[in-house]
Design a protein around this motif. Structure first.
Motif, PDB file in Angstrom:
ATOM      1  N   VAL A  56      -7.243   9.057 -10.091  1.00 24.81           N
ATOM      2  CA  VAL A  56      -6.615   8.045 -10.500  1.00 24.81           C
ATOM      3  C   VAL A  56      -5.749   7.142  -9.292  1.00 24.81           C
ATOM      4  N   SER A  57      -5.248   8.259  -8.491  1.00 22.78           N
ATOM      5  CA  SER A  57      -4.469   7.661  -7.457  1.00 22.78           C
ATOM      6  C   SER A  57      -5.167   7.043  -6.277  1.00 22.78           C
ATOM      7  N   ALA A  58      -6.451   7.747  -6.202  1.00 22.14           N
ATOM      8  CA  ALA A  58      -7.298   7.263  -5.102  1.00 22.14           C
ATOM      9  C   ALA A  58      -7.993   5.965  -5.568  1.00 22.14           C
ATOM     10  N   LEU A  59      -8.226   5.801  -6.748  1.00 22.50           N
ATOM     11  CA  LEU A  59      -8.874   4.540  -7.316  1.00 22.50           C
ATOM     12  C   LEU A  59      -7.689   3.578  -7.107  1.00 22.50           C
ATOM     13  N   TYR A  60      -6.656   3.614  -7.430  1.00 25.49           N
ATOM     14  CA  TYR A  60      -5.581   2.794  -7.385  1.00 25.49           C
ATOM     15  C   TYR A  60      -5.226   2.318  -5.964  1.00 25.49           C
ATOM     16  N   ILE A  61      -5.346   3.258  -4.908  1.00 24.61           N
ATOM     17  CA  ILE A  61      -5.162   2.766  -3.710  1.00 24.61           C
ATOM     18  C   ILE A  61      -6.440   1.898  -3.139  1.00 24.61           C
ATOM     19  N   LEU A  62      -7.694   2.415  -3.564  1.00 26.29           N
ATOM     20  CA  LEU A  62      -8.569   1.848  -3.018  1.00 26.29           C
ATOM     21  C   LEU A  62      -8.610   0.239  -3.650  1.00 26.29           C
ATOM     22  N   LEU A 113       0.844  -1.198   0.120  1.00 24.19           N
ATOM     23  CA  LEU A 113      -0.082  -0.009   0.133  1.00 24.19           C
ATOM     24  C   LEU A 113       0.784   1.312  -0.157  1.00 24.19           C
ATOM     25  N   LEU A 114       1.951   1.253   0.766  1.00 22.19           N
ATOM     26  CA  LEU A 114       2.686   2.323   0.817  1.00 22.19           C
ATOM     27  C   LEU A 114       3.441   2.552  -0.672  1.00 22.19           C
ATOM     28  N   ALA A 115       3.742   1.617  -1.351  1.00 22.94           N
ATOM     29  CA  ALA A 115       4.223   1.932  -2.693  1.00 22.94           C
ATOM     30  C   ALA A 115       3.209   2.657  -3.601  1.00 22.94           C
ATOM     31  N   TRP A 116       2.122   2.193  -3.440  1.00 26.83           N
ATOM     32  CA  TRP A 116       0.864   2.945  -4.396  1.00 26.83           C
ATOM     33  C   TRP A 116       0.464   4.244  -3.646  1.00 26.83           C
ATOM     34  N   VAL A 117       0.766   4.579  -2.335  1.00 25.39           N
ATOM     35  CA  VAL A 117       0.629   5.713  -2.017  1.00 25.39           C
ATOM     36  C   VAL A 117       1.892   6.879  -2.384  1.00 25.39           C
ATOM     37  N   ILE A 118       3.055   6.521  -2.329  1.00 26.77           N
ATOM     38  CA  ILE A 118       4.166   7.125  -2.754  1.00 26.77           C
ATOM     39  C   ILE A 118       4.124   7.376  -4.071  1.00 26.77           C
ATOM     40  N   THR A 119       3.440   6.582  -4.800  1.00 28.52           N
ATOM     41  CA  THR A 119       3.123   6.635  -6.373  1.00 28.52           C
ATOM     42  C   THR A 119       2.421   7.745  -6.554  1.00 28.52           C
ATOM     43  N   GLY A 120       1.115   7.764  -5.780  1.00 25.58           N
ATOM     44  CA  GLY A 120       0.205   8.867  -5.865  1.00 25.58           C
ATOM     45  C   GLY A 120       0.612  10.242  -5.565  1.00 25.58           C
ATOM     46  N   ILE A 121       1.626  10.253  -4.481  1.00 26.31           N
ATOM     47  CA  ILE A 121       2.086  11.655  -4.143  1.00 26.31           C
ATOM     48  C   ILE A 121       3.133  12.073  -5.116  1.00 26.31           C
ATOM     49  N   ILE A 122       4.025  11.023  -5.636  1.00 21.67           N
ATOM     50  CA  ILE A 122       4.806  11.571  -6.604  1.00 21.67           C
ATOM     51  C   ILE A 122       4.224  12.103  -7.949  1.00 21.67           C
ATOM     52  N   THR A 123       3.151  11.418  -8.383  1.00 18.23           N
ATOM     53  CA  THR A 123       2.526  11.588  -9.684  1.00 18.23           C
ATOM     54  C   THR A 123       1.736  12.885  -9.478  1.00 18.23           C
ATOM     55  N   LEU A 124       1.031  13.095  -8.371  1.00 19.72           N
ATOM     56  CA  LEU A 124       0.569  14.366  -8.104  1.00 19.72           C
ATOM     57  C   LEU A 124       1.393  15.610  -8.143  1.00 19.72           C
ATOM     58  N   ILE A 125       2.553  15.533  -7.397  1.00 22.40           N
ATOM     59  CA  ILE A 125       3.621  16.253  -7.184  1.00 22.40           C
ATOM     60  C   ILE A 125       4.161  16.775  -8.829  1.00 22.40           C
ATOM     61  N   SER A 126       4.340  15.818  -9.687  1.00 25.61           N
ATOM     62  CA  SER A 126       4.749  15.916 -10.878  1.00 25.61           C
ATOM     63  C   SER A 126       3.602  16.779 -11.536  1.00 25.61           C
ATOM     64  N   ALA A 127       2.610  16.431 -11.624  1.00 26.75           N
ATOM     65  CA  ALA A 127       1.327  16.986 -12.222  1.00 26.75           C
ATOM     66  C   ALA A 127       1.113  18.353 -12.076  1.00 26.75           C
ATOM     67  N   LEU A 128       1.289  18.599 -10.749  1.00 26.43           N
ATOM     68  CA  LEU A 128       1.010  19.980 -10.345  1.00 26.43           C
ATOM     69  C   LEU A 128       2.230  20.880 -10.719  1.00 26.43           C
ATOM     70  N   SER A 129       3.295  20.376 -10.752  1.00 26.36           N
ATOM     71  CA  SER A 129       4.668  20.832 -11.479  1.00 26.36           C
ATOM     72  C   SER A 129       4.489  21.568 -12.952  1.00 26.36           C
ATOM     73  N   TYR A 130       3.849  20.412 -13.470  1.00 27.63           N
ATOM     74  CA  TYR A 130       3.648  20.588 -14.991  1.00 27.63           C
ATOM     75  C   TYR A 130       2.408  21.530 -15.230  1.00 27.63           C
ATOM     76  N   GLY A 131       1.791  21.533 -14.356  1.00 29.32           N
ATOM     77  CA  GLY A 131       0.429  22.864 -14.567  1.00 29.32           C
ATOM     78  C   GLY A 131       1.284  24.087 -14.512  1.00 29.32           C
ATOM     79  N   GLU A 132       2.034  24.474 -13.970  1.00 30.30           N
ATOM     80  CA  GLU A 132       2.915  25.787 -14.120  1.00 30.30           C
ATOM     81  C   GLU A 132       3.269  26.106 -15.533  1.00 30.30           C
ATOM     82  N   LEU A 133       3.979  25.110 -16.061  1.00 33.86           N
ATOM     83  CA  LEU A 133       4.569  25.176 -17.432  1.00 33.86           C
ATOM     84  C   LEU A 133       3.293  25.041 -18.371  1.00 33.86           C
ATOM     85  N   ALA A 134       2.436  24.316 -18.048  1.00 32.49           N
ATOM     86  CA  ALA A 134       1.421  24.183 -19.081  1.00 32.49           C
ATOM     87  C   ALA A 134       0.503  25.688 -19.105  1.00 32.49           C
TER      88      ALA A 134
END
Length: 479
Positions: free
Chosen positions: A268-274, A47-68
Motif C-alpha cells: 500500500v505504501s508503494a502504491l500511495y507514493i506512485l 512526496l516526503l509526507a507520503w514517504v514518511i507515512t510509509g516508513i512510520i506505517t511499516l515500522i508500526s506494522a513490524l513492531s505489531y508483528g512481534e506481539l501478533a
C-alpha cells in the motif's frame, strides 16, 4: 441457534494480506493530497509526507508483528494492551474502537461509497433526494453496511472471497492509474513545472474561497506544518492492524499475521507514493480556489479535494470522472468488508473477558461472532443517520495515535516482563527503530495538542467516558 465456540482457521497468508491491503485502501488516497499540499505548498514535501507515512506505517506494522506472534488470539490489539498494561487499558481501546474508530470508519466509508455512486446516478442518489426524513445517500450507505454484515454473518469463507475479489481489483486499478498517469504525464510536462519550486515549502491561508496569505516555512514551523499535514496520510494508511483482530481465524497465525502486515503495508505504501508521483506528473501542485478548470485549481484546490478525479480527467478527459467514481466505489466496498469482518472480533474478545454484552462472545452456526457483527452494524447505521461520524473520527485521531504509542511501548514492556515468552518474530531493529517511532509519534501528539487542541482533547474525553463503563461491566461480571 447452534453455537460454535471455536473459530475456524480459514484465512491463509493471501487472505490475511488482502485484509491488510483492502482495509487500508479506501478513498483517502484520492483526496487527502489536496490538504497536504495546502499545508506544505511544495511538490517535494508532498512526496516526503507520503514517504514518511510509509516508513512510520511499516515500522508500526513490524513492531505489531512481534506481539501478533506472541499472542495469536482473537481481538489482536485489545489483547496486546490488556497483557502489556491491564484490563482497563485494553477495554478503553475496545470501547473507543466500538464507539467510534471501527463503526465511525464503517459509516464514513459507506457514505463515501454512496457519494460516488451518486456521480453515476445523480437523479437517484444525492443529499437533495429525500425518502421520509433521510437522504438517499444515507440510505444507500446503510444498505451497503447491511449487505456486507449479512455476507459476514454467513461465514468467513464468504467474507474472504469478497475481500479477495475487490482488493485484487482495486490494487490493479490503483496501479493502472499510477502507471498510466506517469506515462501520460511525461507528455504533459507538468513535472518540469512542479520542479521549479520542488523544495520550497509554504502554507496557503485562504478565506471565503480566496488566498489571503502565503507563509514560507522553515525550521520548527516547517516541521509543525509537516506534523499537521501527516494526519491525512496517516489516517489513509490506517486499519492495517485490523488483521490482528482476526488471529483466531488465521492459519499458522504466528507466521502469517506478521508476514501479512509486512507485505500489506509495503504494498500500500508503494502504491500511495506512485499515485502521488502520477498526480505531480499530471497536475500543478499549486493553484487557485477560484480556478476555472482542473489545471488552474491544481492539486491543492482540486474540486472537493478530489485529486484522484482531477488526475483521471487529465488522463481520460470527461469520462475520467465516471471512471474514478467506479474505482472508488470498488475501493470503498472492499475496504468496508475488511473493516466489518475484523472489527467484530474485538468485541468478541471483550465479551470473553466479561467486558461487553455476553452474547457478543458467542459464535453462530457459521463460526463467526454473529451478535458482535449485528451490534456493530446497528451502531454504524445510526452513525450514518446522525451524520456525526466525521466529527467523531476527527476527535479520535489523537486517541488512535496514543493507542499506537501504547501498543508499541508494550513491546518494550513485555520484553522485560516476559523475556522467555516465545517470539517467532521479533520487532525489526529493536530497540532503536521502535524507539524512533515512539519519539516521532509523541512529538506528533504534542503538535496536535498545540495546534488542534479542541479535537484532541475531545478525543481524550471520548476515551475517558469508557472508564465508568469499564467498572460497570466489571461489577456486572462480579455479580
Amino acid at each position: 441457534m447452534e453455537k460454535h465456540q471455536q473459530f475456524k482457521r480459514e484465512l491463509g497468508l493471501l487472505d490475511s494480506t488482502m485484509i491488510v491491503i483492502g482495509s487500508m485502501i479506501g478513498s483517502g488516497i484520492f483526496i487527502v493530497s489536496a490538504d497536504v499540499t495546502r499545508n506544505l505548498g511544495s511538490p517535494g514535501y508532498l512526496l516526503l509526507a507520503w514517504v514518511i507515512t510509509g516508513i512510520i506505517t511499516l515500522i508500526s506494522a513490524l513492531s505489531y508483528g512481534e506481539l501478533a506472534g506472541m499472542m495469536p488470539n482473537a481481538g489482536g490489539q485489545y489483547v496486546y494492551l490488556r497483557e502489556a498494561y491491564n484490563p482497563l487499558v485494553g477495554f478503553l481501546f475496545g470501547w473507543t474502537t466500538f464507539l467510534v474508530i471501527e463503526t465511525g470508519t464503517i459509516a464514513a466509508v459507506a457514505v463515501a461509497f454512496a457519494k460516488y455512486t451518486g456521480v453515476l446516478f445523480p437523479k437517484i442518489i444525492g443529499t437533495e433526494h429525500k425518502f421520509l426524513i433521510f437522504d438517499t445517500q444515507q440510505l444507500l450507505a446503510i444498505a451497503l453496511i447491511l449487505f456486507l454484515t449479512f455476507v459476514n454473518l454467513k461465514g468467513v469463507r464468504n467474507a474472504k472471497l469478497v475481500q479477495l475479489i475487490f482488493t485484487v481489483t482495486k490494487i490493479g486499478a490503483l496501479l493502472a492509474l499510477a502507471v498510466i498517469g506517469i506515462i501520460v504525464g511525461t507528455k504533459v510536462g507538468m513535472w518540469e513545472i512542479n520542479s521549479l519550486e520542488f523544495w520550497t515549502p509554504q502554507t496557503i491561508i485562504f478565506e471565503k474561497g480566496k488566498i489571503v496569505d502565503i507563509k514560507y516555512l522553515s525550521g520548527l514551523g516547517l516541521w509543525s506544518a509537516m506534523g499537521l499535514a501527516l494526519i491525512g496520510p496517516l489516517f489513509s494508511s490506517s486499519a492495517w492492524n485490523n488483521i490482528t483482530y482476526t488471529a483466531g481465524e488465521v492459519k499458522d497465525p504466528k507466521r502469517n499475521i506478521p508476514l501479512s502486515l509486512l507485505l500489506g503495508t509495503l504494498t500500500v505504501s508503494a502504491l500511495y507514493i506512485l499515485a502521488n508521483v502520477a498526480y505531480l506528473m499530471l497536475l500543478p501542485a499549486k493553484g487557485s480556489p477560484a480556478g476555472a478548470d482542473t489545471l488552474a485549481r491544481g492539486i491543492m484546490f482540486a474540486s472537493n479535494d478530489r485529486v484522484g478525479t482531477a488526475a483521471a480527467e487529465m488522463i481520460f478527459g470527461n469520462p475520467g470522472v465516471f471512471i474514478m467514481a467506479i474505482f472508488i466505489m470498488i475501493s470503498t466496498f472492499g475496504c468496508n468488508n475488511g473493516i466489518i469482518l475484523s472489527g467484530a472480533r474485538v468485541y468478541y474478545a471483550m465479551a470473553k473477558d466479561g467486558l461487553f454484552f455476553k452474547k457478543a462472545g458467542d459464535l453462530n452456526s457459521k463460526g463467526v461472532p454473529g451478535f458482535s457483527l449485528v451490534i456493530q452494524c446497528v451502531w454504524a447505521c445510526l452513525l450514518c443517520l446522525s451524520g456525526t461520524y466525521g466529527d467523531l473520527l476527527d476527535y479520535t485521531v489523537f486517541s488512535i495515535l496514543v493507542f499506537y504509542i501504547l501498543t508499541i511501548a508494550g513491546v518494550f514492556i513485555l520484553r522485560k516482563r516476559q523475556p522467555d515468552a516465545p517470539r517467532p518474530y521479533k520487532a525489526f531493529g529493536y530497540p532503536l527503530i521502535p524507539a524512533i517511532y515512539l519519539i516521532f509519534a509523541v512529538a506528533l501528539c504534542i503538535n496536535l495538542l498545540i495546534f488542534k487542541p479542541v479535537p484532541s482533547w475531545a478525543g481524550v474525553g471520548i476515551v475517558a467516558l469508557g472508564i465508568p463503563v469499564f467498572y460497570f461491566w466489571r461489577k456486572k461480571k462480579a455479580d
